[in-house]
Scaffold this motif. Structure first.
Motif: not given
Length: 385
Positions: A5-34
């Motif tokens: 079962t992979l179920a025990p790993l679900r909280p870790q995966v969701e916690a990582f994505l909740s940190s990673a997606l805002p980071l990479w789509f905000k800090e990882g985006l150079d808004s001045a250059q688009g």
């Protein structure tokens, strides 16, 4: 054997994505250059001065499209679509070539540093355009994908089949890898844009795997070759250099092709078995590069490779219900969470043989591999008890 079962790993995966997606789509985006930056520091700071590869922009657009599909983007769907369109407009201005296709590298200020048009990059722009169509429903993106294919046709080798790796026509071995991603792009376009004409294009690339890339004659264990001469013979220098990650990646792609085409894909278990027996160490992680029979060539371990290992295990499990494959998927996902990912939403991109970090930063190009792999695992995380 107990049902894995992979179920025990679900909280870790969701916690990582909740940190990673805002980071990479905000800090990882150079808004001045688009456009997106090439990498972040391990603590999440954008490394703005690095030159920016075309494939990074396309891959991040892919990740944005997948985030939209999953409803994981912060903000409205309308704002999400507008962001993707804004980035595509900027990227086309910086990378788009007048004769079609996309240049391979620009500076942080948007100046073209390498005007070569590489097949590998074009494959990812097909995928980015497919996602833009999916998110916006605008026919212009579907038409743009077709125009890009017209350029890709100019790279076709009329004599021996397949495509040249770029428009530069420079000497060097022909490569399997860009054809694999072109196959991936055709499958995604078939899913998001319509099967006609994309499945016929995927069929052609599947045939190329069968007759050119998959070596079934050298020994008892079939394997995937990477580098070739102009007439598709093994390259005399690098023809024996094998990539376990690509064996697993083709396993996953063939599982998708099987669903879309109805083909039997007998190559799927062959590639999976070779990857598992030759290219994976005792920890369940795969080496970056090996020689036939599993002899180590580069015993380092890139994160993208492990993402393909995870996808390959899950694809094989879905193909025949092999619970040992699901157990291996559980093991490699735990290793990714333990050894590669950080609480900040970044990652160590390459480990040594003994699993020590040897990378200098977190490259943006890896988000595509990681997000697709975790997306493959999430339904299993939710479904297993």
């Amino acid at each position: 054997m107990n049902t894995p079962t992979l179920a025990p790993l679900r909280p870790q995966v969701e916690a990582f994505l909740s940190s990673a997606l805002p980071l990479w789509f905000k800090e990882g985006l150079d808004s001045a250059q688009g456009m997106f930056v090439e990498a972040l520091s391990f603590d999440g700071q954008p490394l703005r001065n690095l030159p920016r590869r075309a494939r990074v922009q396309a891959r991040q657009l892919y990740a944005l499209g997948l985030a939209h599909e999953r409803g994981e983007f912060v903000g409205s769907a309308q704002n999400h679509a507008a962001l993707m369109e804004c980035i595509m407009k900027s990227v086309t201005c910086s990378y788009g070539a007048p004769g079609g296709g996309f240049y391979t590298l620009v500076s942080a200020e948007g100046q073209v540093l390498n005007s070569e048009r590489v097949l590998y990059d074009q494959a990812f722009y097909l995928m980015a355009l497919a996602w833009l169509y999916r998110v916006t429903c605008k026919a212009s993106y579907r038409d743009a994908a077709e125009r890009l294919w017209i350029f890709i046709e100019t790279l076709r080798d009329p004599n021996s089949g397949g495509f040249q790796i770029s428009d530069a026509l420079k000497p060097g071995p022909r490569q399997q890898n860009p054809h694999m991603h072109l196959f991936e792009a055709c499958l995604l376009c078939a899913e998001l844009l319509g099967k006609v004409p994309w499945m016929a294009r995927a069929d052609e690339l599947y045939t190329l795997l069968q007759i050119r890339f998959l070596d079934t004659a050298t020994g008892p264990q079939p394997f995937l070759r990477e580098f070739f001469t102009a007439d598709w013979q093994p390259d005399p220098v690098s023809g024996d250099h094998l990539d376990p990650g690509h064996h697993y990646e083709w396993t996953w792609l063939l599982s998708r092709y099987r669903v879309l085409s109805g083909a039997a894909v007998p190559e799927l278990p062959l590639l999976y078995t070779t990857a598992r027996t030759w290219g994976t160490d005792r920890t369940g992680l795969a080496y970056d590069e090996i020689l036939p029979q599993g002899r180590e060539l580069r015993s380092t371990k890139r994160l993208w490779v492990q993402c393909e290992v995870l996808k390959g295990h899950l694809a094989y499990w879905r193909w025949n219900g092999d619970l040992e494959a699901l157990e291996r998927a559980q093991h490699v996902l735990q290793s990714i969470l333990t050894h590669y990912l950080t609480p900040q939403g970044t990652w160590f991109d390459q480990l040594s043989r003994d699993c020590k970090n040897i990378s200098k930063n977190s490259p943006s190009s890896t988000l595509y591999h990681l997000y697709v792999a975790l997306n493959e695992a999430l339904p299993v995380l939710a479904a297993t008890p």
